[in-house]
Design a protein around this motif. Structure first.
Motif, PDB file in Angstrom:
ATOM      1  N   ASP A   8      -3.630   9.527  -2.621  1.00  0.00           N
ATOM      2  CA  ASP A   8      -2.727   8.399  -2.825  1.00  0.00           C
ATOM      3  C   ASP A   8      -2.454   7.768  -1.469  1.00  0.00           C
ATOM      4  O   ASP A   8      -1.769   8.344  -0.629  1.00  0.00           O
ATOM      5  CB  ASP A   8      -1.425   8.875  -3.472  1.00  0.00           C
ATOM      6  CG  ASP A   8      -0.480   7.741  -3.828  1.00  0.00           C
ATOM      7  OD1 ASP A   8      -0.722   6.586  -3.402  1.00  0.00           O
ATOM      8  OD2 ASP A   8       0.505   8.020  -4.523  1.00  0.00           O
ATOM      9  N   SER A  10      -0.540   5.527  -0.574  1.00  0.00           N
ATOM     10  CA  SER A  10       0.871   5.250  -0.266  1.00  0.00           C
ATOM     11  C   SER A  10       1.532   6.425   0.465  1.00  0.00           C
ATOM     12  O   SER A  10       2.530   6.235   1.152  1.00  0.00           O
ATOM     13  CB  SER A  10       1.652   4.894  -1.524  1.00  0.00           C
ATOM     14  OG  SER A  10       1.704   5.980  -2.414  1.00  0.00           O
ATOM     15  N   TYR A  22      -3.116  -2.745   5.815  1.00  0.00           N
ATOM     16  CA  TYR A  22      -3.728  -2.322   4.551  1.00  0.00           C
ATOM     17  C   TYR A  22      -3.779  -3.487   3.563  1.00  0.00           C
ATOM     18  O   TYR A  22      -4.829  -3.749   2.952  1.00  0.00           O
ATOM     19  CB  TYR A  22      -2.941  -1.141   3.971  1.00  0.00           C
ATOM     20  CG  TYR A  22      -3.341  -0.760   2.573  1.00  0.00           C
ATOM     21  CD1 TYR A  22      -4.607  -0.241   2.303  1.00  0.00           C
ATOM     22  CD2 TYR A  22      -2.449  -0.899   1.517  1.00  0.00           C
ATOM     23  CE1 TYR A  22      -4.974   0.114   1.009  1.00  0.00           C
ATOM     24  CE2 TYR A  22      -2.812  -0.537   0.226  1.00  0.00           C
ATOM     25  CZ  TYR A  22      -4.070  -0.035  -0.027  1.00  0.00           C
ATOM     26  OH  TYR A  22      -4.425   0.325  -1.298  1.00  0.00           O
ATOM     27  N   ARG A  48       1.019  -2.530  -5.456  1.00  0.00           N
ATOM     28  CA  ARG A  48       1.685  -1.336  -5.984  1.00  0.00           C
ATOM     29  C   ARG A  48       1.693  -0.226  -4.932  1.00  0.00           C
ATOM     30  O   ARG A  48       2.707   0.439  -4.738  1.00  0.00           O
ATOM     31  CB  ARG A  48       0.992  -0.874  -7.258  1.00  0.00           C
ATOM     32  CG  ARG A  48       1.670   0.320  -7.884  1.00  0.00           C
ATOM     33  CD  ARG A  48       1.024   0.683  -9.185  1.00  0.00           C
ATOM     34  NE  ARG A  48       1.588   1.917  -9.697  1.00  0.00           N
ATOM     35  CZ  ARG A  48       1.538   2.274 -10.950  1.00  0.00           C
ATOM     36  NH1 ARG A  48       0.950   1.516 -11.842  1.00  0.00           N
ATOM     37  NH2 ARG A  48       2.059   3.417 -11.333  1.00  0.00           N
ATOM     38  N   ASP A  49       0.573  -0.029  -4.251  1.00  0.00           N
ATOM     39  CA  ASP A  49       0.521   0.977  -3.179  1.00  0.00           C
ATOM     40  C   ASP A  49       1.564   0.679  -2.108  1.00  0.00           C
ATOM     41  O   ASP A  49       2.265   1.574  -1.638  1.00  0.00           O
ATOM     42  CB  ASP A  49      -0.867   0.999  -2.516  1.00  0.00           C
ATOM     43  CG  ASP A  49      -1.958   1.549  -3.410  1.00  0.00           C
ATOM     44  OD1 ASP A  49      -1.644   2.240  -4.403  1.00  0.00           O
ATOM     45  OD2 ASP A  49      -3.137   1.270  -3.101  1.00  0.00           O
ATOM     46  N   THR A  52       5.083   1.321  -3.397  1.00  0.00           N
ATOM     47  CA  THR A  52       5.308   2.767  -3.491  1.00  0.00           C
ATOM     48  C   THR A  52       5.520   3.361  -2.104  1.00  0.00           C
ATOM     49  O   THR A  52       6.409   4.193  -1.908  1.00  0.00           O
ATOM     50  CB  THR A  52       4.126   3.446  -4.205  1.00  0.00           C
ATOM     51  OG1 THR A  52       3.982   2.856  -5.507  1.00  0.00           O
ATOM     52  CG2 THR A  52       4.352   4.933  -4.357  1.00  0.00           C
TER      53      THR A  52
END
Length: 106
Positions: A8, A10, A22, A48-49, A52
């Motif tokens: 992940d 994030s 990023y 979303r990353d 989060t």
């Protein structure tokens, strides 16, 4: 057998600059994708990353006037969120939009 946690990104974005890099790098790659749906899916996943990583999903949901679970769905790869939701996410993360001319394809 050893179990591995799914990677992940994030979990590894630790600063505003890392998140900005990023997002910008990912959006540049997505801009090169000819299929609009695929490019949009990539960009949603990146937002979303970032959300989060910043731990701001609740704040974004409040600003966009949607529930937190709805926001997670809105920022999933197969979603079709409103522009307001996208703009709320970008603004709550402390970013702004900038548009530049697309390079001509030869």
């Amino acid at each position: 057998m050893t179990e591995f946690k799914e990677y992940d990104i994030s979990d590894h974005l630790r600063s505003k600059q890392e998140i900005a890099d990023y997002i910008n790098d990912s959006f540049a790659e997505a801009s090169a994708i000819d299929d609009d749906q695929e490019a949009a899916s990539t960009m949603l996943a990146v937002l979303r990353d970032a959300a989060t990583a910043e731990r701001k999903m609740s704040d974004i949901a409040r600003r966009a006037d949607v529930g937190r679970s709805s926001l997670y769905h809105s920022l999933s790869k197969d979603a079709n969120p409103s522009f307001r939701t996208i703009l709320s996410a970008i603004r709550e993360l402390g970013w702004e939009l900038q548009i530049t001319p697309r390079k001509a394809v030869a």
